[in-house]
Motif scaffolding. Structure first.
Motif, PDB file in Angstrom:
ATOM      1  N   ALA A  45      -3.697  11.938  12.077  1.00 34.07           N
ATOM      2  CA  ALA A  45      -4.592  12.981  11.554  1.00 34.07           C
ATOM      3  C   ALA A  45      -3.819  14.205  11.081  1.00 34.07           C
ATOM      4  CB  ALA A  45      -5.599  13.380  12.628  1.00 34.07           C
ATOM      5  N   GLY A  46      -2.522  14.246  11.365  1.00 38.11           N
ATOM      6  CA  GLY A  46      -1.713  15.389  10.960  1.00 38.11           C
ATOM      7  C   GLY A  46      -1.953  16.616  11.817  1.00 38.11           C
ATOM      8  N   LYS A  47      -2.336  16.400  13.077  1.00 40.37           N
ATOM      9  CA  LYS A  47      -2.677  17.523  13.956  1.00 40.37           C
ATOM     10  C   LYS A  47      -1.787  17.630  15.187  1.00 40.37           C
ATOM     11  CE  LYS A  47      -7.438  17.683  12.518  1.00 40.37           C
ATOM     12  NZ  LYS A  47      -8.835  17.709  12.911  1.00 40.37           N
ATOM     13  N   LEU A  48      -0.708  16.875  15.227  1.00 37.17           N
ATOM     14  CA  LEU A  48       0.146  16.884  16.413  1.00 37.17           C
ATOM     15  C   LEU A  48       0.794  18.248  16.626  1.00 37.17           C
ATOM     16  CD1 LEU A  48       1.393  15.387  18.799  1.00 37.17           C
ATOM     17  CD2 LEU A  48       3.280  14.756  17.289  1.00 37.17           C
ATOM     18  N   GLN A 100       3.545  10.579  24.338  1.00 38.63           N
ATOM     19  CA  GLN A 100       4.267   9.392  23.870  1.00 38.63           C
ATOM     20  C   GLN A 100       4.378   8.331  24.949  1.00 38.63           C
ATOM     21  OE1 GLN A 100       7.887  11.311  22.558  1.00 38.63           O
ATOM     22  NE2 GLN A 100       7.347  11.016  20.403  1.00 38.63           N
ATOM     23  N   GLU A 101       4.571   8.745  26.190  1.00 36.35           N
ATOM     24  CA  GLU A 101       4.782   7.785  27.272  1.00 36.35           C
ATOM     25  C   GLU A 101       3.499   7.288  27.920  1.00 36.35           C
ATOM     26  OE1 GLU A 101       7.542   9.426  30.081  1.00 36.35           O
ATOM     27  OE2 GLU A 101       8.935  10.006  28.484  1.00 36.35           O
ATOM     28  N   HIS A 102       2.492   8.176  28.057  1.00 34.87           N
ATOM     29  CA  HIS A 102       1.325   7.830  28.862  1.00 34.87           C
ATOM     30  C   HIS A 102       0.004   7.799  28.098  1.00 34.87           C
ATOM     31  CE1 HIS A 102       3.808   8.072  32.433  1.00 34.87           C
ATOM     32  NE2 HIS A 102       4.280   9.221  31.981  1.00 34.87           N
ATOM     33  N   ARG A 103      -0.076   8.454  26.962  1.00 36.01           N
ATOM     34  CA  ARG A 103      -1.331   8.509  26.197  1.00 36.01           C
ATOM     35  C   ARG A 103      -1.041   8.137  24.739  1.00 36.01           C
ATOM     36  NH1 ARG A 103      -5.088  12.282  28.313  1.00 36.01           N
ATOM     37  NH2 ARG A 103      -6.468  11.290  26.829  1.00 36.01           N
ATOM     38  N   LYS A 104      -0.556   6.929  24.522  1.00 34.44           N
ATOM     39  CA  LYS A 104      -0.097   6.493  23.206  1.00 34.44           C
ATOM     40  C   LYS A 104      -1.207   6.523  22.158  1.00 34.44           C
ATOM     41  CE  LYS A 104       3.621   3.847  25.103  1.00 34.44           C
ATOM     42  NZ  LYS A 104       3.994   2.664  25.785  1.00 34.44           N
ATOM     43  N   GLY A 105      -2.416   6.194  22.558  1.00 36.38           N
ATOM     44  CA  GLY A 105      -3.536   6.211  21.618  1.00 36.38           C
ATOM     45  C   GLY A 105      -3.818   7.606  21.091  1.00 36.38           C
ATOM     46  N   LEU A 106      -3.869   8.573  21.994  1.00 33.61           N
ATOM     47  CA  LEU A 106      -4.105   9.963  21.587  1.00 33.61           C
ATOM     48  C   LEU A 106      -2.950  10.478  20.745  1.00 33.61           C
ATOM     49  CD1 LEU A 106      -5.725  12.579  21.655  1.00 33.61           C
ATOM     50  CD2 LEU A 106      -4.682  13.083  23.879  1.00 33.61           C
ATOM     51  N   TYR A 107      -1.727  10.113  21.120  1.00 32.41           N
ATOM     52  CA  TYR A 107      -0.554  10.539  20.353  1.00 32.41           C
ATOM     53  C   TYR A 107      -0.634  10.022  18.915  1.00 32.41           C
ATOM     54  CZ  TYR A 107       4.269  10.909  18.785  1.00 32.41           C
ATOM     55  OH  TYR A 107       5.387  11.191  18.055  1.00 32.41           O
ATOM     56  N   LEU A 167       0.839  -1.197   0.000  1.00 35.84           N
ATOM     57  CA  LEU A 167       0.000   0.000   0.000  1.00 35.84           C
ATOM     58  C   LEU A 167       0.871   1.243   0.000  1.00 35.84           C
ATOM     59  CD1 LEU A 167      -2.642  -1.007   2.679  1.00 35.84           C
ATOM     60  CD2 LEU A 167      -2.940  -0.951   0.205  1.00 35.84           C
ATOM     61  N   ASP A 168       0.431   2.247  -0.698  1.00 37.54           N
ATOM     62  CA  ASP A 168       1.152   3.518  -0.752  1.00 37.54           C
ATOM     63  C   ASP A 168       0.533   4.451   0.295  1.00 37.54           C
ATOM     64  OD1 ASP A 168       2.844   5.522  -1.466  1.00 37.54           O
ATOM     65  OD2 ASP A 168       1.723   6.098  -3.256  1.00 37.54           O
ATOM     66  N   LEU A 169       0.946   4.291   1.541  1.00 36.76           N
ATOM     67  CA  LEU A 169       0.407   5.075   2.646  1.00 36.76           C
ATOM     68  C   LEU A 169       1.322   6.254   2.930  1.00 36.76           C
ATOM     69  CD1 LEU A 169      -0.578   2.241   5.125  1.00 36.76           C
ATOM     70  CD2 LEU A 169      -2.074   3.472   3.573  1.00 36.76           C
ATOM     71  N   TYR A 170       0.727   7.340   3.335  1.00 38.28           N
ATOM     72  CA  TYR A 170       1.504   8.516   3.725  1.00 38.28           C
ATOM     73  C   TYR A 170       0.736   9.283   4.786  1.00 38.28           C
ATOM     74  CZ  TYR A 170      -1.763  10.984   0.704  1.00 38.28           C
ATOM     75  OH  TYR A 170      -2.911  11.479   0.141  1.00 38.28           O
ATOM     76  N   LEU A 171       1.483  10.042   5.572  1.00 38.18           N
ATOM     77  CA  LEU A 171       0.870  10.887   6.596  1.00 38.18           C
ATOM     78  C   LEU A 171       0.491  12.215   5.976  1.00 38.18           C
ATOM     79  CD1 LEU A 171       3.271  10.227   9.594  1.00 38.18           C
ATOM     80  CD2 LEU A 171       0.968   9.336   9.273  1.00 38.18           C
ATOM     81  N   PRO A 172      -0.613  12.793   6.427  1.00 36.20           N
ATOM     82  CA  PRO A 172      -0.985  14.108   5.896  1.00 36.20           C
ATOM     83  C   PRO A 172       0.044  15.169   6.271  1.00 36.20           C
ATOM     84  CG  PRO A 172      -2.492  13.419   7.641  1.00 36.20           C
ATOM     85  CD  PRO A 172      -1.539  12.300   7.405  1.00 36.20           C
ATOM     86  N   GLU A 173       0.148  16.191   5.431  1.00 35.95           N
ATOM     87  CA  GLU A 173       1.083  17.283   5.692  1.00 35.95           C
ATOM     88  C   GLU A 173       0.609  18.066   6.915  1.00 35.95           C
ATOM     89  OE1 GLU A 173       3.514  18.965   3.465  1.00 35.95           O
ATOM     90  OE2 GLU A 173       3.676  17.244   2.129  1.00 35.95           O
TER      91      GLU A 173
END
Length: 106
Positions: A41-44, A28-35, A4-10
């Motif tokens: 979603a490209g919203k970090l 990264q350490e405590h809320r891995k799902g939200l991270y 698959l040609d997957l990519y993260l949104p800009e």
């Protein structure tokens, strides 16, 4: 075999400061799902920038409120500069502790 040609949104580039980076480490350490959700979603970066902005606004409000309650004024600064510096350092440290707990580690 097909891959698959997957990519993260800009993501938009934001200047991320100390408290945004603290939030990133916490996620990264405590809320891995939200991270992962924010990364995929490209919203970090936007989220981390908002954390920095909220932190700065809340710090400004808390420091002003604490200065009023403790009677730290410009007059005190003129009369006894060392006492003023000590009180302001105490106020900033207390406000920072509150804001980090409420915003960064929430």
């Amino acid at each position: 075999m097909y891959y698959l040609d997957l990519y993260l949104p800009e993501e938009a580039e934001y200047l991320i400061e100390k408290y945004g980076m603290l939030r990133k480490s916490y996620l990264q350490e405590h809320r891995k799902g939200l991270y992962l959700e924010l990364v995929l979603a490209g919203k970090l970066n936007e989220h981390l920038y908002q954390i920095d902005e909220e932190y700065n606004q809340m710090m400004d409000r808390l420091v002003e409120q604490m200065k009023e309650r403790q009677g730290v004024t410009e007059e005190l600064k003129m009369q006894d500069q060392m006492a003023w510096v000590g009180k302001m350092n105490n106020i900033r440290n207390c406000a920072e502790e509150i804001v980090v707990k409420e915003i960064v580690y929430a």
